[in-house]
Write a protein that holds these residues in place. Sequence first.
Motif, PDB file in Angstrom:
ATOM      1  N   HIS A  13      70.374  31.050  50.592  1.00  0.00           N
ATOM      2  CA  HIS A  13      69.928  32.306  49.984  1.00  0.00           C
ATOM      3  C   HIS A  13      70.077  33.464  50.961  1.00  0.00           C
ATOM      4  O   HIS A  13      70.559  34.540  50.605  1.00  0.00           O
ATOM      5  CB  HIS A  13      68.473  32.166  49.527  1.00  0.00           C
ATOM      6  CG  HIS A  13      67.949  33.382  48.835  1.00  0.00           C
ATOM      7  ND1 HIS A  13      67.459  34.463  49.529  1.00  0.00           N
ATOM      8  CD2 HIS A  13      67.863  33.704  47.526  1.00  0.00           C
ATOM      9  CE1 HIS A  13      67.083  35.397  48.680  1.00  0.00           C
ATOM     10  NE2 HIS A  13      67.314  34.963  47.447  1.00  0.00           N
ATOM     11  N   ALA A  14      69.670  33.267  52.199  1.00  0.00           N
ATOM     12  CA  ALA A  14      69.749  34.337  53.204  1.00  0.00           C
ATOM     13  C   ALA A  14      71.201  34.746  53.453  1.00  0.00           C
ATOM     14  O   ALA A  14      71.487  35.934  53.642  1.00  0.00           O
ATOM     15  CB  ALA A  14      69.103  33.891  54.510  1.00  0.00           C
ATOM     16  N   PHE A  16      73.578  34.602  51.245  1.00  0.00           N
ATOM     17  CA  PHE A  16      74.021  35.352  50.069  1.00  0.00           C
ATOM     18  C   PHE A  16      73.490  36.783  50.115  1.00  0.00           C
ATOM     19  O   PHE A  16      74.209  37.730  49.797  1.00  0.00           O
ATOM     20  CB  PHE A  16      73.590  34.659  48.767  1.00  0.00           C
ATOM     21  CG  PHE A  16      74.253  35.246  47.560  1.00  0.00           C
ATOM     22  CD1 PHE A  16      75.533  34.857  47.205  1.00  0.00           C
ATOM     23  CD2 PHE A  16      73.621  36.220  46.807  1.00  0.00           C
ATOM     24  CE1 PHE A  16      76.177  35.416  46.109  1.00  0.00           C
ATOM     25  CE2 PHE A  16      74.247  36.780  45.714  1.00  0.00           C
ATOM     26  CZ  PHE A  16      75.524  36.376  45.357  1.00  0.00           C
ATOM     27  N   VAL A  17      72.242  36.954  50.524  1.00  0.00           N
ATOM     28  CA  VAL A  17      71.668  38.301  50.660  1.00  0.00           C
ATOM     29  C   VAL A  17      72.479  39.095  51.677  1.00  0.00           C
ATOM     30  O   VAL A  17      72.785  40.279  51.457  1.00  0.00           O
ATOM     31  CB  VAL A  17      70.173  38.221  51.063  1.00  0.00           C
ATOM     32  CG1 VAL A  17      69.634  39.585  51.452  1.00  0.00           C
ATOM     33  CG2 VAL A  17      69.355  37.624  49.926  1.00  0.00           C
ATOM     34  N   ALA A  18      72.860  38.468  52.780  1.00  0.00           N
ATOM     35  CA  ALA A  18      73.676  39.143  53.792  1.00  0.00           C
ATOM     36  C   ALA A  18      75.048  39.518  53.221  1.00  0.00           C
ATOM     37  O   ALA A  18      75.584  40.582  53.530  1.00  0.00           O
ATOM     38  CB  ALA A  18      73.837  38.250  55.018  1.00  0.00           C
ATOM     39  N   VAL A  20      75.706  40.234  50.042  1.00  0.00           N
ATOM     40  CA  VAL A  20      75.487  41.389  49.163  1.00  0.00           C
ATOM     41  C   VAL A  20      75.341  42.657  50.007  1.00  0.00           C
ATOM     42  O   VAL A  20      75.964  43.677  49.712  1.00  0.00           O
ATOM     43  CB  VAL A  20      74.242  41.186  48.268  1.00  0.00           C
ATOM     44  CG1 VAL A  20      73.902  42.462  47.506  1.00  0.00           C
ATOM     45  CG2 VAL A  20      74.474  40.034  47.290  1.00  0.00           C
ATOM     46  N   ASP A  21      74.538  42.584  51.052  1.00  0.00           N
ATOM     47  CA  ASP A  21      74.339  43.751  51.918  1.00  0.00           C
ATOM     48  C   ASP A  21      75.653  44.217  52.539  1.00  0.00           C
ATOM     49  O   ASP A  21      75.899  45.415  52.647  1.00  0.00           O
ATOM     50  CB  ASP A  21      73.334  43.446  53.031  1.00  0.00           C
ATOM     51  CG  ASP A  21      71.910  43.326  52.530  1.00  0.00           C
ATOM     52  OD1 ASP A  21      71.625  43.794  51.401  1.00  0.00           O
ATOM     53  OD2 ASP A  21      71.072  42.749  53.261  1.00  0.00           O
ATOM     54  N   GLN A  24      78.386  45.151  49.028  1.00  0.00           N
ATOM     55  CA  GLN A  24      78.020  45.836  47.794  1.00  0.00           C
ATOM     56  C   GLN A  24      78.601  47.247  47.724  1.00  0.00           C
ATOM     57  O   GLN A  24      79.182  47.639  46.713  1.00  0.00           O
ATOM     58  CB  GLN A  24      76.506  45.873  47.651  1.00  0.00           C
ATOM     59  CG  GLN A  24      76.045  46.493  46.360  1.00  0.00           C
ATOM     60  CD  GLN A  24      74.541  46.364  46.188  1.00  0.00           C
ATOM     61  OE1 GLN A  24      73.803  46.195  47.156  1.00  0.00           O
ATOM     62  NE2 GLN A  24      74.088  46.438  44.969  1.00  0.00           N
ATOM     63  N   GLN A  46      77.302  44.369  39.820  1.00  0.00           N
ATOM     64  CA  GLN A  46      76.211  43.432  39.583  1.00  0.00           C
ATOM     65  C   GLN A  46      76.732  42.172  38.897  1.00  0.00           C
ATOM     66  O   GLN A  46      76.360  41.060  39.268  1.00  0.00           O
ATOM     67  CB  GLN A  46      75.142  44.096  38.722  1.00  0.00           C
ATOM     68  CG  GLN A  46      73.946  43.211  38.466  1.00  0.00           C
ATOM     69  CD  GLN A  46      72.869  43.935  37.677  1.00  0.00           C
ATOM     70  OE1 GLN A  46      72.923  45.126  37.438  1.00  0.00           O
ATOM     71  NE2 GLN A  46      71.868  43.186  37.259  1.00  0.00           N
ATOM     72  N   PHE A  49      78.476  40.033  41.523  1.00  0.00           N
ATOM     73  CA  PHE A  49      77.559  39.276  42.375  1.00  0.00           C
ATOM     74  C   PHE A  49      76.847  38.169  41.598  1.00  0.00           C
ATOM     75  O   PHE A  49      76.527  37.123  42.162  1.00  0.00           O
ATOM     76  CB  PHE A  49      76.562  40.200  43.084  1.00  0.00           C
ATOM     77  CG  PHE A  49      77.151  40.856  44.300  1.00  0.00           C
ATOM     78  CD1 PHE A  49      77.532  40.101  45.398  1.00  0.00           C
ATOM     79  CD2 PHE A  49      77.346  42.221  44.337  1.00  0.00           C
ATOM     80  CE1 PHE A  49      78.089  40.687  46.520  1.00  0.00           C
ATOM     81  CE2 PHE A  49      77.906  42.825  45.453  1.00  0.00           C
ATOM     82  CZ  PHE A  49      78.279  42.060  46.549  1.00  0.00           C
ATOM     83  N   TRP A  53      76.891  34.422  42.756  1.00  0.00           N
ATOM     84  CA  TRP A  53      75.667  33.628  42.902  1.00  0.00           C
ATOM     85  C   TRP A  53      75.804  32.290  42.176  1.00  0.00           C
ATOM     86  O   TRP A  53      75.449  31.247  42.714  1.00  0.00           O
ATOM     87  CB  TRP A  53      74.467  34.409  42.375  1.00  0.00           C
ATOM     88  CG  TRP A  53      73.188  33.614  42.404  1.00  0.00           C
ATOM     89  CD1 TRP A  53      72.515  33.103  41.348  1.00  0.00           C
ATOM     90  CD2 TRP A  53      72.464  33.229  43.572  1.00  0.00           C
ATOM     91  NE1 TRP A  53      71.403  32.428  41.769  1.00  0.00           N
ATOM     92  CE2 TRP A  53      71.344  32.483  43.143  1.00  0.00           C
ATOM     93  CE3 TRP A  53      72.643  33.437  44.926  1.00  0.00           C
ATOM     94  CZ2 TRP A  53      70.426  31.945  44.029  1.00  0.00           C
ATOM     95  CZ3 TRP A  53      71.714  32.903  45.819  1.00  0.00           C
ATOM     96  CH2 TRP A  53      70.620  32.173  45.364  1.00  0.00           C
TER      97      TRP A  53
END
Length: 193
Positions: A13-14, A16-18, A20-21, A24, A46, A49, A53
């Motif tokens: 998860h972390a 994937f967040v990185a 996106v950051d 994006q 969106q 992503f 995901w």
Amino acid sequence: MRDRQSGQPLFPHAAFVALVDAYQQRLHLFVRSLVGQPEQAFDLVQDTFYEAWRAAQTGTPPFVAAATDAERYRWLMRAAYHNAISALRRRRLIRWEALDAIAEPATDDDPTRLSFEDLVVEGDAIGAALARMAPADVACLLLRVVHGFSAAEVGQIVGASPENIAKRLSRAKQRLRAAYLQHDAHTEERSHR
């Protein structure tokens, strides 16, 4: 956590967040250049992503530990490109309107920086020139020049050979230059009236 069927570790998860950051804003700029509407571009990014995901949760490459960030970035750009092209095909049925006014950028003391008005005029001229071009040509131009992908990588993203991309880029640059100069001439002509 591991995938139940393959036993492979799922994309964290972390991480994937990185992802996106990191990508994006680049994706939004690319998609907005293709569809011409900032709000629609946000929706398409969106969607991109969301697809990423889902791929990450099933352990689909390039969302596996062995893949590189460059591979994931190419995957995201390819998915965003296909989402934008699909939206353009549907555009005959749906018309998107922006809900927000143009926000004035922050000012600074740099004397070489263009004024807000000049930025708007320049943006309009480039936007009008890009709007006259085929979406595939715009995508190739943006992916190569703005995002720095090689011709081979652009080919992977848009589904064409590197040779085809080189030809398309050459024609796209000529068309952009001609459309920009034509728009600039029309603008100057109107200002002299």
